[in-house]
Motif scaffolding. Structure first.
Motif, PDB file in Angstrom:
ATOM      1  N   UNK A 189       0.826  -1.205   0.000  1.00 54.70           N
ATOM      2  CA  UNK A 189       0.000   0.000   0.000  1.00 54.70           C
ATOM      3  C   UNK A 189       0.863   1.260   0.000  1.00 54.70           C
ATOM      4  N   UNK A 190       0.236   2.362  -0.355  1.00 54.59           N
ATOM      5  CA  UNK A 190       0.940   3.644  -0.397  1.00 54.59           C
ATOM      6  C   UNK A 190       1.162   4.231   0.988  1.00 54.59           C
ATOM      7  N   UNK A 191       0.627   3.628   2.036  1.00 52.53           N
ATOM      8  CA  UNK A 191       0.742   4.186   3.397  1.00 52.53           C
ATOM      9  C   UNK A 191       2.171   4.549   3.800  1.00 52.53           C
ATOM     10  N   UNK A 192       3.209   3.829   3.785  1.00 52.10           N
ATOM     11  CA  UNK A 192       3.485   2.516   3.184  1.00 52.10           C
ATOM     12  C   UNK A 192       3.265   1.378   4.190  1.00 52.10           C
ATOM     13  N   UNK A 193       2.584   0.358   3.742  1.00 55.46           N
ATOM     14  CA  UNK A 193       2.305  -0.803   4.582  1.00 55.46           C
ATOM     15  C   UNK A 193       2.167  -2.025   3.696  1.00 55.46           C
ATOM     16  N   UNK A 194       1.987  -3.159   4.326  1.00 55.11           N
ATOM     17  CA  UNK A 194       1.729  -4.416   3.634  1.00 55.11           C
ATOM     18  C   UNK A 194       0.398  -4.958   4.127  1.00 55.11           C
ATOM     19  N   UNK A 195      -0.345  -5.561   3.225  1.00 55.98           N
ATOM     20  CA  UNK A 195      -1.503  -6.350   3.617  1.00 55.98           C
ATOM     21  C   UNK A 195      -1.243  -7.738   3.053  1.00 55.98           C
ATOM     22  N   UNK A 196      -1.292  -8.735   3.933  1.00 51.27           N
ATOM     23  CA  UNK A 196      -0.961 -10.086   3.510  1.00 51.27           C
ATOM     24  C   UNK A 196      -2.150 -11.009   3.732  1.00 51.27           C
ATOM     25  N   UNK A 197      -2.491 -11.745   2.683  1.00 51.29           N
ATOM     26  CA  UNK A 197      -3.485 -12.808   2.815  1.00 51.29           C
ATOM     27  C   UNK A 197      -2.720 -14.117   2.872  1.00 51.29           C
ATOM     28  N   UNK A 198      -3.031 -14.895   3.899  1.00 55.78           N
ATOM     29  CA  UNK A 198      -2.461 -16.232   4.052  1.00 55.78           C
ATOM     30  C   UNK A 198      -3.602 -17.221   3.932  1.00 55.78           C
ATOM     31  N   UNK A 199      -3.423 -18.241   3.113  1.00 50.70           N
ATOM     32  CA  UNK A 199      -4.489 -19.214   2.931  1.00 50.70           C
ATOM     33  C   UNK A 199      -5.672 -18.580   2.240  1.00 50.70           C
ATOM     34  N   UNK A 200      -6.860 -18.897   2.723  1.00 51.61           N
ATOM     35  CA  UNK A 200      -8.080 -18.391   2.083  1.00 51.61           C
ATOM     36  C   UNK A 200      -8.708 -17.216   2.806  1.00 51.61           C
ATOM     37  N   UNK A 201      -8.627 -17.190   4.131  1.00 54.19           N
ATOM     38  CA  UNK A 201      -9.410 -16.237   4.892  1.00 54.19           C
ATOM     39  C   UNK A 201      -8.593 -15.191   5.639  1.00 54.19           C
ATOM     40  N   UNK A 202      -7.401 -15.538   6.104  1.00 54.62           N
ATOM     41  CA  UNK A 202      -6.652 -14.654   6.997  1.00 54.62           C
ATOM     42  C   UNK A 202      -6.039 -13.477   6.251  1.00 54.62           C
ATOM     43  N   UNK A 203      -6.300 -12.271   6.748  1.00 51.75           N
ATOM     44  CA  UNK A 203      -5.651 -11.067   6.237  1.00 51.75           C
ATOM     45  C   UNK A 203      -5.009 -10.343   7.409  1.00 51.75           C
TER      46      UNK A 203
END
Length: 187
Positions: free
Chosen positions: A84-98
């Motif tokens: 993201x431009x925040x700067x940050x990360x968003x991570x999805x692991x598997x199917x549901x977890x963010x």
């Protein structure tokens, strides 16, 4: 929240809505890309890059294309990292977890790039080593629940959240509701 900066009284109320130095998280992007490259070299995965790889992240303000690593073994959890431009990360692991790195970023939470990089490493290691499980429970009445857990010999992380029944049904429309993810296969 890190209480050492604020003392026993805790942060002032205005610190919860203030972000003084978001640039402190800029190293997250570079380090995440380095980790993803290392994982791609070490494990039997397919790498996919794009801006619309995950409908839940379609509204995020992205700084670059997201990266998804999909293990050759379908019993191993995929990982998607959005920058993201925040700067940050968003991570999805598997199917549901963010998960977000940082989780908040406000002055009151007092998160650091170093702390978030440590947390990122722990999550990546647990997912890759098959120490990750997630589930969605849809009871007969009331809200559904999403639960997750990452376990290693040195730590245990987990959590959950309530979901609207309609959202939970959409997430589990493919069938399974519980996943005990396997370790990633080596190259």
């Amino acid at each position: 929240m890190n209480g050492s900066k604020w003392g026993l009284a805790g942060p002032p109320p205005e610190a919860y809505s203030r972000i003084t130095n978001p640039e402190r998280f800029e190293p997250l992007h570079h380090v995440a890309l380095t980790h993803l490259h290392r994982l791609e070299e070490q494990f039997d995965v397919e790498r996919v890059e794009g801006y619309e790889l995950d409908q839940d992240l379609a509204q995020a303000d992205l700084a670059r294309a997201s990266v998804k690593l999909i293990p050759a073994d379908s019993k191993a959890a995929p990982i998607l990292v959005a920058f993201t431009t925040f700067p940050a990360l968003i991570m999805r692991c598997g199917l549901f977890l963010m998960l977000a790195f940082p989780a908040c970023g406000c002055d009151a939470c007092d998160e650091t790039a170093e702390g978030e990089l440590h947390r990122l490493n722990e999550v990546l290691d647990d997912v890759v080593e098959g120490r990750f499980r997630e589930s969605i429970r849809v009871p007969l009445w009331g809200d559904a629940e999403q639960e997750w857990e990452l376990i290693s010999s040195t730590h245990r992380m987990g959590g959950g959240l309530r979901l609207a029944r309609s959202r939970a049904r959409a997430l589990v429309s493919a069938g399974r509701r519980t996943f005990e993810w396997a370790a990633w296969p080596l190259r």
